[in-house]
Design an enzyme around this catalytic site. Structure first.
Site, PDB file in Angstrom:
ATOM      1  N   HIS A 170       0.814  -1.148   0.080  1.00  0.00           N
ATOM      2  CA  HIS A 170      -0.015  -0.065  -0.026  1.00  0.00           C
ATOM      3  C   HIS A 170       0.740   1.186  -0.033  1.00  0.00           C
ATOM      4  O   HIS A 170       1.944   1.227   0.607  1.00  0.00           O
ATOM      5  CB  HIS A 170      -1.064  -0.152   1.211  1.00  0.00           C
ATOM      6  CG  HIS A 170      -1.944   1.021   1.178  1.00  0.00           C
ATOM      7  ND1 HIS A 170      -1.484   2.330   1.725  1.00  0.00           N
ATOM      8  CD2 HIS A 170      -3.133   0.925   0.604  1.00  0.00           C
ATOM      9  CE1 HIS A 170      -2.746   2.848   1.368  1.00  0.00           C
ATOM     10  NE2 HIS A 170      -3.957   2.339   0.884  1.00  0.00           N
TER      11      HIS A 170
ATOM     12  N   GLU B 157      -3.767   2.421  -7.436  1.00  0.00           N
ATOM     13  CA  GLU B 157      -4.167   3.390  -6.383  1.00  0.00           C
ATOM     14  C   GLU B 157      -3.209   4.625  -6.938  1.00  0.00           C
ATOM     15  O   GLU B 157      -2.241   4.590  -6.059  1.00  0.00           O
ATOM     16  CB  GLU B 157      -3.929   2.923  -5.214  1.00  0.00           C
ATOM     17  CG  GLU B 157      -4.868   1.672  -4.640  1.00  0.00           C
ATOM     18  CD  GLU B 157      -5.514   1.922  -3.397  1.00  0.00           C
ATOM     19  OE1 GLU B 157      -6.509   1.806  -3.008  1.00  0.00           O
ATOM     20  OE2 GLU B 157      -4.218   1.822  -2.269  1.00  0.00           O
TER      21      GLU B 157
HETATM   22  C1  PEP Z   1      -6.746   3.470   0.292  1.00  0.00           C
HETATM   23  O1  PEP Z   1      -5.934   4.024   1.160  1.00  0.00           O
HETATM   24  O2  PEP Z   1      -6.342   2.135   0.050  1.00  0.00           O
HETATM   25  C2  PEP Z   1      -7.768   4.092  -0.317  1.00  0.00           C
HETATM   26  C3  PEP Z   1      -8.250   4.017  -1.398  1.00  0.00           C
HETATM   27  O3  PEP Z   1      -8.340   5.183   0.333  1.00  0.00           O
HETATM   28  P1  PEP Z   1      -9.208   6.343   0.140  1.00  0.00           P
HETATM   29  O4  PEP Z   1     -10.411   5.651  -0.493  1.00  0.00           O
HETATM   30  O5  PEP Z   1      -9.589   7.011   1.380  1.00  0.00           O
HETATM   31  O6  PEP Z   1      -8.697   7.357  -1.019  1.00  0.00           O
END
Ligand code: PEP
Length: 262
Positions: free
Chosen positions: A95, A167
């Site tokens: 992550h 992400e």
């Molecule tokens: C995450 O930290 O994996 C994430 C997707 O956070 P958020 O949805 O809060 O941006």
């Protein structure tokens, strides 16, 4: 091919045991069982054990937010994948919080992916570029490096167990409030990731792999990502702490699956 959509709630470092138990109670009241959707909860390490007793395992699966790659030893403060084997089906690996705040390197991520597979836990490998890398047009290079290193020792047999989450750091609430990726940006990056998997493991593996989008997804915009042809689910942070918002995301996924079948 109609894959199950995967909806993962990453609770990050939020909620005490008691608060987590209340949230689980609410989620169990509101989220119905859908055979075409898999709902996964990633609470804090401390909460996994107590929650596992309360959880309806036919409807929800558990996920660790991280673990250490050695199975056992003198690693004070760490918990291994081996220790989590009986508790969780999934583990988030690499992550952006881990990479940025705790100095996790490409090699550490690779070792954690191996440890996860070795202990029968399905890794959800997070990849994504920073704002700076995006501005410098380095997104593809970053994704290439993160994907190829993480999968370095993964066999063709084990590739089926891998989930990748795209992400982009600039769209994650912890780094950038109120900024989201456009669906076409998510689509482009996920398509590129799939292409990397295809080059390494062939078309069939790439088609079968579940690739998620994550970055400030909420109940209002979940549909715009989930309906993209290459997106197999979402990794949700902040919105997963609110049962109504998280339920809304699962409902959006169910609606899409229903429409796809008709
Ligand atoms: C995450 O930290 O994996 C994430 C997707 O956070 P958020 O949805 O809060 O941006």
């Amino acid at each position: 091919m109609n894959k199950q959509l995967l909806i993962v709630g990453n609770w990050k470092m939020h909620l005490t045991v008691h608060q987590s138990s209340l949230l689980v109670h609410r989620l169990q009241q509101h989220i119905k069982t859908h055979r075409d959707i898999e709902v996964v909860l990633a609470p804090s390490m401390l909460v996994l054990q107590p929650i596992s007793v309360e959880l309806d395992k036919r409807r929800f699966k558990l996920c660790a937010q991280d673990a250490y790659f050695k199975d056992e030893g003198g690693y004070t403060g760490e918990v291994s994948f081996a220790m989590l084997g009986d508790l969780v089906q999934y583990a988030i690996i690499g992550h952006s919080s881990r990479r940025l705040f705790f100095g996790e390197t490409l090699d550490t991520v690779r070792d954690k992916v191996q440890a996860s597979i070795r202990n029968d836990i399905m890794p959800i490998i997070c990849v994504g570029e920073t704002q700076q890398e995006r501005d410098a047009h380095e997104t593809r290079q970053v994704l290439h490096d993160q994907v190829t290193t993480a999968l370095m020792n993964v066999t063709s047999k084990d590739i089926e167990k891998i989930v990748i989450a795209y992400e982009p750091l600039w769209a994650i609430s912890a780094f950038n409030k109120n900024v989201t990726a456009k669906p076409e940006d998510a689509q482009k990056a996920i398509s590129f990731i799939r292409q990397q998997v295809s080059e390494l493991y062939g078309d069939r593996a790439a088609k079968h792999m579940r690739i998620l989008y994550g970055g400030s997804v909420n109940e209002h915009d979940a549909r715009s990502y989930l309906e993209l042809p290459e997106v197999d689910g979402v990794l949700v942070g902040a919105a997963s702490l609110n049962y109504l918002q998280f339920t809304g995301i699962v409902d959006a996924a169910h609606q899409i699956q229903t429409e796809r079948k008709s």
